[in-house]
Design a protein around this motif. Structure first.
Motif, PDB file in Angstrom:
ATOM      1  N   ALA A 252      48.245  53.458  64.662  1.00  0.00           N
ATOM      2  CA  ALA A 252      48.170  52.390  63.710  1.00  0.00           C
ATOM      3  C   ALA A 252      46.873  52.117  63.264  1.00  0.00           C
ATOM      4  O   ALA A 252      46.047  51.659  63.907  1.00  0.00           O
ATOM      5  CB  ALA A 252      48.891  51.315  64.402  1.00  0.00           C
ATOM      6  N   GLY A 253      46.913  51.732  61.802  1.00  0.00           N
ATOM      7  CA  GLY A 253      45.814  51.365  61.232  1.00  0.00           C
ATOM      8  C   GLY A 253      46.056  50.131  60.451  1.00  0.00           C
ATOM      9  O   GLY A 253      45.143  49.272  60.196  1.00  0.00           O
ATOM     10  N   SER A 254      47.137  49.928  59.859  1.00  0.00           N
ATOM     11  CA  SER A 254      47.810  48.797  58.890  1.00  0.00           C
ATOM     12  C   SER A 254      47.973  47.511  59.889  1.00  0.00           C
ATOM     13  O   SER A 254      48.054  47.925  61.252  1.00  0.00           O
ATOM     14  CB  SER A 254      48.839  49.139  58.452  1.00  0.00           C
ATOM     15  OG  SER A 254      49.711  49.448  58.972  1.00  0.00           O
ATOM     16  N   ALA A 255      48.011  46.466  59.348  1.00  0.00           N
ATOM     17  CA  ALA A 255      48.283  45.062  59.986  1.00  0.00           C
ATOM     18  C   ALA A 255      49.666  45.340  60.588  1.00  0.00           C
ATOM     19  O   ALA A 255      49.800  44.816  61.744  1.00  0.00           O
ATOM     20  CB  ALA A 255      47.972  44.180  59.122  1.00  0.00           C
ATOM     21  N   GLN A 256      50.611  45.709  59.731  1.00  0.00           N
ATOM     22  CA  GLN A 256      51.898  45.941  60.366  1.00  0.00           C
ATOM     23  C   GLN A 256      52.025  47.031  61.594  1.00  0.00           C
ATOM     24  O   GLN A 256      52.657  46.824  62.441  1.00  0.00           O
ATOM     25  CB  GLN A 256      52.691  46.374  59.139  1.00  0.00           C
ATOM     26  CG  GLN A 256      52.924  45.464  58.094  1.00  0.00           C
ATOM     27  CD  GLN A 256      51.764  45.750  56.950  1.00  0.00           C
ATOM     28  OE1 GLN A 256      50.592  46.435  57.264  1.00  0.00           O
ATOM     29  NE2 GLN A 256      52.080  45.347  55.796  1.00  0.00           N
ATOM     30  N   GLY A 257      51.419  48.219  61.580  1.00  0.00           N
ATOM     31  CA  GLY A 257      51.502  49.140  62.604  1.00  0.00           C
ATOM     32  C   GLY A 257      50.899  48.632  63.594  1.00  0.00           C
ATOM     33  O   GLY A 257      51.140  48.792  64.951  1.00  0.00           O
ATOM     34  N   ARG A 258      49.426  47.891  63.578  1.00  0.00           N
ATOM     35  CA  ARG A 258      49.045  47.275  64.742  1.00  0.00           C
ATOM     36  C   ARG A 258      49.946  46.473  65.503  1.00  0.00           C
ATOM     37  O   ARG A 258      49.939  46.481  66.714  1.00  0.00           O
ATOM     38  CB  ARG A 258      47.765  46.722  64.427  1.00  0.00           C
ATOM     39  CG  ARG A 258      46.392  47.714  63.872  1.00  0.00           C
ATOM     40  CD  ARG A 258      45.846  48.250  64.937  1.00  0.00           C
ATOM     41  NE  ARG A 258      45.085  49.334  64.726  1.00  0.00           N
ATOM     42  CZ  ARG A 258      43.705  49.262  64.528  1.00  0.00           C
ATOM     43  NH1 ARG A 258      43.129  48.218  64.426  1.00  0.00           N
ATOM     44  NH2 ARG A 258      42.900  50.381  64.068  1.00  0.00           N
TER      45      ARG A 258
ATOM     46  N   PHE B 179      50.038  52.695  74.746  1.00  0.00           N
ATOM     47  CA  PHE B 179      48.655  53.125  73.827  1.00  0.00           C
ATOM     48  C   PHE B 179      48.794  53.127  72.416  1.00  0.00           C
ATOM     49  O   PHE B 179      49.743  53.428  71.855  1.00  0.00           O
ATOM     50  CB  PHE B 179      48.626  54.741  74.434  1.00  0.00           C
ATOM     51  CG  PHE B 179      48.517  54.998  76.007  1.00  0.00           C
ATOM     52  CD1 PHE B 179      47.489  54.706  76.713  1.00  0.00           C
ATOM     53  CD2 PHE B 179      49.654  55.224  76.486  1.00  0.00           C
ATOM     54  CE1 PHE B 179      47.434  54.800  77.927  1.00  0.00           C
ATOM     55  CE2 PHE B 179      49.744  55.377  77.951  1.00  0.00           C
ATOM     56  CZ  PHE B 179      48.579  54.917  78.718  1.00  0.00           C
ATOM     57  N   LEU B 180      47.573  52.554  71.904  1.00  0.00           N
ATOM     58  CA  LEU B 180      47.321  52.441  70.526  1.00  0.00           C
ATOM     59  C   LEU B 180      46.410  53.671  70.117  1.00  0.00           C
ATOM     60  O   LEU B 180      45.234  53.634  70.641  1.00  0.00           O
ATOM     61  CB  LEU B 180      46.917  51.093  69.941  1.00  0.00           C
ATOM     62  CG  LEU B 180      46.783  51.045  68.651  1.00  0.00           C
ATOM     63  CD1 LEU B 180      46.935  49.562  68.327  1.00  0.00           C
ATOM     64  CD2 LEU B 180      45.554  51.403  67.940  1.00  0.00           C
ATOM     65  N   PHE B 181      46.849  54.469  69.120  1.00  0.00           N
ATOM     66  CA  PHE B 181      45.915  55.900  68.993  1.00  0.00           C
ATOM     67  C   PHE B 181      45.293  55.718  67.773  1.00  0.00           C
ATOM     68  O   PHE B 181      45.943  55.261  66.633  1.00  0.00           O
ATOM     69  CB  PHE B 181      46.925  56.846  68.823  1.00  0.00           C
ATOM     70  CG  PHE B 181      46.150  58.250  68.817  1.00  0.00           C
ATOM     71  CD1 PHE B 181      45.659  58.702  69.970  1.00  0.00           C
ATOM     72  CD2 PHE B 181      46.404  59.047  67.773  1.00  0.00           C
ATOM     73  CE1 PHE B 181      44.898  59.848  69.873  1.00  0.00           C
ATOM     74  CE2 PHE B 181      45.627  60.390  67.576  1.00  0.00           C
ATOM     75  CZ  PHE B 181      44.980  60.821  68.820  1.00  0.00           C
ATOM     76  N   THR B 182      43.985  55.551  67.620  1.00  0.00           N
ATOM     77  CA  THR B 182      43.207  55.091  66.340  1.00  0.00           C
ATOM     78  C   THR B 182      42.052  56.239  66.151  1.00  0.00           C
ATOM     79  O   THR B 182      41.409  56.346  67.534  1.00  0.00           O
ATOM     80  CB  THR B 182      42.771  53.712  66.341  1.00  0.00           C
ATOM     81  OG1 THR B 182      42.413  53.343  65.046  1.00  0.00           O
ATOM     82  CG2 THR B 182      41.994  53.370  67.328  1.00  0.00           C
ATOM     83  N   PRO B 183      41.425  56.639  65.274  1.00  0.00           N
ATOM     84  CA  PRO B 183      40.235  57.088  65.118  1.00  0.00           C
ATOM     85  C   PRO B 183      38.826  56.207  65.525  1.00  0.00           C
ATOM     86  O   PRO B 183      39.021  55.001  65.497  1.00  0.00           O
ATOM     87  CB  PRO B 183      39.980  57.624  63.702  1.00  0.00           C
ATOM     88  CG  PRO B 183      40.982  56.593  63.013  1.00  0.00           C
ATOM     89  CD  PRO B 183      41.912  56.249  63.780  1.00  0.00           C
TER      90      PRO B 183
ATOM     91  N   LEU C 160      46.865  53.916  56.278  1.00  0.00           N
ATOM     92  CA  LEU C 160      45.501  53.192  56.504  1.00  0.00           C
ATOM     93  C   LEU C 160      44.974  53.553  58.108  1.00  0.00           C
ATOM     94  O   LEU C 160      44.469  52.652  58.454  1.00  0.00           O
ATOM     95  CB  LEU C 160      46.052  51.849  56.477  1.00  0.00           C
ATOM     96  CG  LEU C 160      46.365  51.046  55.319  1.00  0.00           C
ATOM     97  CD1 LEU C 160      46.998  49.574  55.253  1.00  0.00           C
ATOM     98  CD2 LEU C 160      45.432  51.280  54.118  1.00  0.00           C
ATOM     99  N   SER C 161      45.391  54.634  58.386  1.00  0.00           N
ATOM    100  CA  SER C 161      44.884  55.105  59.822  1.00  0.00           C
ATOM    101  C   SER C 161      43.170  55.361  59.773  1.00  0.00           C
ATOM    102  O   SER C 161      42.427  54.953  60.714  1.00  0.00           O
ATOM    103  CB  SER C 161      45.289  56.328  60.353  1.00  0.00           C
ATOM    104  OG  SER C 161      46.769  56.212  60.274  1.00  0.00           O
ATOM    105  N   PHE C 162      42.717  55.606  58.837  1.00  0.00           N
ATOM    106  CA  PHE C 162      41.173  55.755  58.538  1.00  0.00           C
ATOM    107  C   PHE C 162      40.679  54.689  57.693  1.00  0.00           C
ATOM    108  O   PHE C 162      41.302  54.342  56.435  1.00  0.00           O
ATOM    109  CB  PHE C 162      40.839  57.203  58.070  1.00  0.00           C
ATOM    110  CG  PHE C 162      41.101  58.260  59.241  1.00  0.00           C
ATOM    111  CD1 PHE C 162      40.170  58.757  59.663  1.00  0.00           C
ATOM    112  CD2 PHE C 162      42.470  58.848  58.896  1.00  0.00           C
ATOM    113  CE1 PHE C 162      40.468  59.826  60.767  1.00  0.00           C
ATOM    114  CE2 PHE C 162      42.654  59.764  59.834  1.00  0.00           C
ATOM    115  CZ  PHE C 162      41.755  60.491  60.794  1.00  0.00           C
TER     116      PHE C 162
END
Length: 362
Positions: free
Chosen positions: A196-202, A211-215, A285-287
């Motif tokens: 998740a990168g967006s506010a909604q995804g977070r 687990f939140l997966f993010t670069p 919006l992941s990156f």
């Protein structure tokens, strides 16, 4: 297994041809079942924590190759890997728009039975528009719609895993009658992952995921973001860990590693790289969008993964940087997973153990 309090190491994208490297080198990862099985058995024996696949139905066309052209489907892949291993956790990556939640609830529970409690579920709310078109679907433009659908989808799965009686579900997106699932996961659920990168995804991840997966593009930025995510999780009363993914080029010396890394990048298919970057920035919006120039090269090398390039000691130094930033684990990709993993297992893992880094939780 995904042991609490331990920095987690796993493989990422071994079910996809090319892995995470958009390169034309002849030794690039094939993603054949035989190679996946060989890799899984090595990872299980070495004590790695997880294997995480990518769900993909169309690849990224380039000038000379199509990146991720050949992809093993994730749930059947997970079933076979679980049956062939003893300890490692195996994740199924599932797109909400493509998979009915009642079917997924039973599939994951079946994985749980096969693996004796070792599967996980990586929930993808959707981002790759060409894939939607290929499947005759329309990607919602706004994240509210994508994650609203995903929330109802997962609410159904969670309900099916915990309710003994048949249930009716008169929802916004699903209208179900007298539905149930049996068997159920042994612990009533499985580890849930969400990128998740967006506010909604977070918010979706904070409400549902373990687990939140993010670069990890900019570690200073990551440190701040992770601290904020964990503070929000504490406020919600449900802890969450943050994991990332890394691209590994480990050789006996730094010079050998950097020479190969440069060679790999020199053989990049820049058409496929630019296609992949454009697709990410068009609908996801992941990156971070302000780091596009930096991301282009890292996409060619390892699809934006944190670079772990150098001698075994230097690779461990890089992992320690991830730990210091607050990450609780990382998926690993290699140009050729099975050929290069033995060096990682034999040279890097012992150093991590000597430094006590695998038992650190921050």
């Amino acid at each position: 297994m995904l042991i609490p309090g331990r920095f987690k190491l796993g493989t990422f994208s071994s079910n996809c041809s090319g892995g995470m490297s958009i390169t034309k080198v002849p030794e690039r990862w094939s993603a054949s079942w035989e190679d996946n099985l060989r890799l899984a058995r090595m990872c299980d024996a070495a004590g790695l924590d997880f294997m995480l696949p990518v769900a993909r139905w169309v690849g990224f066309p380039g000038d000379e190759i199509e990146f991720m052209h050949s992809v093993l489907e994730t749930t059947t892949w997970a079933a076979a890997i679980l049956a062939a291993t003893r300890v490692i956790a195996v994740i199924s990556t599932v797109h909400t728009a493509v998979n009915n939640p009642v079917v997924v609830a039973k599939q994951i529970a079946t994985l749980d039975a096969i693996g004796n409690g070792r599967p996980g579920l990586n929930i993808v709310a959707g981002w790759f528009e060409p894939e939607y078109k290929a499947l005759g679907l329309q990607l919602p433009k706004d994240h509210d719609t994508r994650y609203g659908y995903a929330q109802e989808w997962f609410d159904i799965i969670r309900k099916l895993w915990t309710e003994e009686d048949r249930l009716d579900w008169p929802g916004k997106h699903f209208n179900l009658e007298q539905v149930y699932t049996d068997p159920k996961p042994k612990r009533g659920t499985v580890p849930i992952i969400n990128a998740a990168g967006s506010a909604q995804g977070r918010q979706f991840a904070l409400n549902n995921a373990d687990f939140l997966f993010t670069p990890a593009i900019d570690l200073a930025r990551s440190r701040t973001e992770i601290a904020d995510i964990k503070a929000q999780a504490v406020a919600k009363g449900r802890p969450i860990d943050v994991i990332t993914f890394s691209h590994v080029v480990c050789r006996p010396t730094e010079a050998e590693a950097r020479d190969y890394h440069a060679y790999q990048i020199s053989q990049s298919d820049w058409g496929a790289t630019d296609y992949a970057v454009a697709a990410q920035f068009a609908t996801a919006l992941s990156f971070p969008h302000d780091l596009l120039i930096q991301i282009r090269t890292s996409f060619a090398a390892g699809h934006g993964g944190f670079p772990l390039v150098g001698s075994p000691e230097q690779v461990v130094d890089g992992i320690e940087q991830l730990i210091d930033a607050g990450f609780g684990g990382t998926g690993l990709s290699f140009v050729n997973h099975a050929d290069e993993f033995p060096c990682f297992a034999q040279a890097v893992l012992p150093i991590l153990e000597r430094r006590g880094l695998r038992s650190i939780a921050r």
